[in-house]
Design an enzyme around this catalytic site. Sequence first.
Site, mmCIF file in Angstrom:
data_model
loop_
_atom_site.group_PDB
_atom_site.id
_atom_site.type_symbol
_atom_site.label_atom_id
_atom_site.label_comp_id
_atom_site.label_asym_id
_atom_site.label_seq_id
_atom_site.Cartn_x
_atom_site.Cartn_y
_atom_site.Cartn_z
ATOM 1 N N GLU A 57 0.976 -0.868 -0.048
ATOM 2 C CA GLU A 57 0.139 0.319 0.039
ATOM 3 C C GLU A 57 0.622 1.599 -0.162
ATOM 4 O OE1 GLU A 57 -2.097 -2.914 2.413
ATOM 5 O OE2 GLU A 57 -0.208 -2.382 2.207
ATOM 6 N N THR A 172 15.470 -41.921 -10.506
ATOM 7 C CA THR A 172 15.522 -40.477 -10.078
ATOM 8 C C THR A 172 17.329 -40.687 -10.375
ATOM 9 O OG1 THR A 172 15.725 -40.451 -7.829
ATOM 10 C CG2 THR A 172 14.302 -39.333 -8.144
ATOM 11 N N ALA A 173 17.930 -41.562 -10.956
ATOM 12 C CA ALA A 173 19.293 -41.810 -10.781
ATOM 13 C C ALA A 173 19.437 -42.848 -11.352
ATOM 14 C CB ALA A 173 20.111 -41.034 -9.678
ATOM 15 N N ARG A 195 12.474 -23.204 -6.243
ATOM 16 C CA ARG A 195 12.911 -22.529 -5.762
ATOM 17 C C ARG A 195 12.878 -21.265 -4.691
ATOM 18 N NH1 ARG A 195 19.081 -24.715 -6.222
ATOM 19 N NH2 ARG A 195 18.694 -27.111 -6.752
ATOM 20 N N THR A 207 21.954 -37.054 -0.017
ATOM 21 C CA THR A 207 22.229 -35.878 -0.822
ATOM 22 C C THR A 207 23.863 -35.200 -1.474
ATOM 23 O OG1 THR A 207 19.614 -35.858 -1.867
ATOM 24 C CG2 THR A 207 21.123 -34.567 -2.363
ATOM 25 N N ASP A 211 26.373 -35.807 -4.445
ATOM 26 C CA ASP A 211 26.075 -34.891 -5.306
ATOM 27 C C ASP A 211 27.075 -33.376 -4.912
ATOM 28 O OD1 ASP A 211 24.352 -36.714 -6.780
ATOM 29 O OD2 ASP A 211 22.132 -35.338 -5.576
ATOM 30 N N ARG A 218 19.984 -19.892 -9.003
ATOM 31 C CA ARG A 218 21.137 -19.256 -9.803
ATOM 32 C C ARG A 218 20.451 -18.854 -11.069
ATOM 33 N NH1 ARG A 218 23.069 -23.595 -7.888
ATOM 34 N NH2 ARG A 218 22.949 -24.395 -10.022
ATOM 35 N N THR A 306 15.490 -41.934 0.570
ATOM 36 C CA THR A 306 14.754 -41.984 1.792
ATOM 37 C C THR A 306 13.806 -40.945 2.494
ATOM 38 O OG1 THR A 306 17.637 -43.435 2.478
ATOM 39 C CG2 THR A 306 15.909 -42.618 4.020
#
Length: 382
Positions: A57, A172-173, A195, A207, A211, A218, A306
């Site tokens: 406002e 997924t992998a 994100r 993870t 990874d 980014r 997991t």
Amino acid sequence: MPLSELDRTRLQRALQLARGSFGLTEPNPRVGCVIGSEAASIFGQGATQAAGQAHAEVMALRDAAGAGYKVRGATAWVTLEPCAHHGRTPPCCDALVAAGIARCVVVLQDPFPAVAGAGIARLRAAGVQVDIVRDPALIEQARDVNIGFFSRIERGRPWLRLKMAASLDGRTALADGRSQWITGEAARADGHAWRRRASAVMTGIGTVLADDPRLDVRAVPTAHQPLRIVLDSKLRTPVTAALLRPPGQALIIAAPGHAEKASALRQAGAEVWDDWAGRAMPELPSLLQELAQRGVNELHVEAGPTLAGSLLAAGLDDELLVYLAPTLLGYGRPFALLPELQDIPATPSYAWRQVDTVGRDLRLLLRRDTFGITAAAQRQAC
């Protein structure tokens, strides 16, 4: 009173402004405001800025003043009730009254206890005509912009979004853990946009070790980096982990009893939560409550099978964000390790929200319940 077409147009613009403040306002709600005449002229518009700075406002009033407009007798269209308390900024309802606003159209009442109708009451007491939107579609859009804020205030826990990127056969992998890249560049950039709208991005230690992700934003512009959270009971996160690097903050959730490792991580710039009763990690529901106390509205989870399985099995996921690549991996890692069910009707039920193509991939957005309009919003819509 029924909304006019001008009201709807101005409110859609206000919602657009609110969406433009993703990645900026945490932990405050995202709000948009348009000020203008009933004769189709817009005097000023604005969105809530970073915490401690001007709300929507005030930004709209400044915009009008900068353009040389006098707003006395004008209408303000806002996506959320103007605040009535003096926090880090003065009450917005007082600013509207002082400016001479004659009418205010409000999509949603603010659930925050210090407001919760008080802003509307003060406007009306000052002679401002306040019209509260009854249109279910507009109410749902406005709640969706601030779905995490409403979850934190009304339920005492963040809105939890579980993001997955998988092949058509749900992998997924590869079996050895390699996953870069199953989905395409467009889907990865889109994931960064999700994100950006989160207060925090959470993962598990598995993870991190496999990874070494950064978990930051980014691929799209942002004014604010979400808090990066790691569930790491034994504090195995390396002090060289990418997610500890600036910009942004990292929070490690650990069990007590690892003082030396905790000290090293704190020296590396991380915040460590390890002061729990007993010598165990907090249960996931309790952890979500702790994060809400910290001001986390939307919790975006990118985790291995997991942690994903634990959240799904406990029914703590509110929303699934799934990117499916047009490929098959065969034997590999699933996106979630779930307990065996005894009957198909026992499976959790989801409602489809969106199905879109993003580059070469398919993006699915599902919610555990038909969230849409909650009970509180239904009462407003009646």
